[in-house]
Design an enzyme around this catalytic site. Structure first.
Site: not given
Length: 244
Positions: A137, A172
């Protein structure tokens, strides 16, 4: 040769993604070091150095590596970080690591603090010396020129990455509302350079700034290449090697 592995989501920090005792992507990361029991370091700057993720890292990697933690905060909590933790006064020890694993959180905060402490330069030097850099991330975003981030509340583009990797990144990608649309719009408008959208469970392996392959630790995680076109942007699927 520099080696960087960027996760859209997953690994030991998001075990619900793969649902396995040990993350296949993390297994790949360890293999990339070429060591039987590598020295591995967790960097949780993006998450404010919360003790929980650091402790989990130590637990997960205790049997397969020699884990430690780098913290720019909270050195008074040795039970979480360990007495061997790397702190602001001895950051050069990052050069001794075979693998550095950067956790998620705020990409903007990570970049600001690393630059203030000179950690960005030390990590670039470590990579040149052969340390494998891994990030999930925000920890993956930071290596690129730009990225999609929730650092400022609503999702928005950030064009101030470290630039060790070319283009932009969106973690994501298919798993959080607005990620896909916002990233494609940012590329279409030229706010972000062409880049990659990576689902939870997917990852990109880079060597010397060149994409070697996309991998996944689930049966469904995908990766797309997003390019600017005269009419906007186009998303093209990238071949993915399944690790499971």
């Amino acid at each position: 040769m520099t080696t960087i592995l960027t996760l859209g989501g997953g690994g030991h920090t998001m075990p619900h993604v793969h649902g396995l005792p040990f993350s296949p992507i993390d297994e790949l990361a360890l293999e990339l070091t070429g060591k039987d029991r590598p020295a591995v370091c967790y960097v949780g700057t993006a998450g404010g150095d919360e003790p929980g993720p650091a402790l989990r890292f130590r637990e997960v990697f205790a049997d397969v590596a020699r884990p430690t933690v780098l913290t720019l905060f909270n050195r008074e909590e040795p039970d979480a970080f360990g007495t061997d933790a790397i702190g602001p006064g001895d950051l050069e020890r990052i050069l001794e690591q075979d693998l550095v694993y950067v956790g998620g959180g705020s990409t903007a905060n990570l970049l600001a603090l690393w630059r203030l402490h000179g950690l960005d330069l030390l990590l670039a030097e470590a990579a040149e010396r052969g340390t494998v850099l891994v990030g999930v991330s925000a920890g993956g975003n930071c290596w690129f020129e730009g990225s999609s981030t929730g650092s400022f509340g609503p999702l928005r583009p950030l064009g101030d990455g470290l630039g060790l990797l070319p283009g932009s990144n969106c973690p994501h990608y298919g798993g959080e509302p607005g990620r896909r649309e916002g990233f494609e719009q940012a590329v279409a408008s030229g706010v972000l350079p062409d880049g990659y959208g990576v689902d939870d469970g997917g990852a990109l392996l880079w060597r010397d700034g060149v994409l070697v392959e996309a991998v996944a630790e689930t049966a469904s995680a995908g990766v797309v290449r997003v390019r600017r076109t005269p009419d906007g942007s186009v998303s093209e699927p990238v071949a993915v090697r399944r690790l499971v």
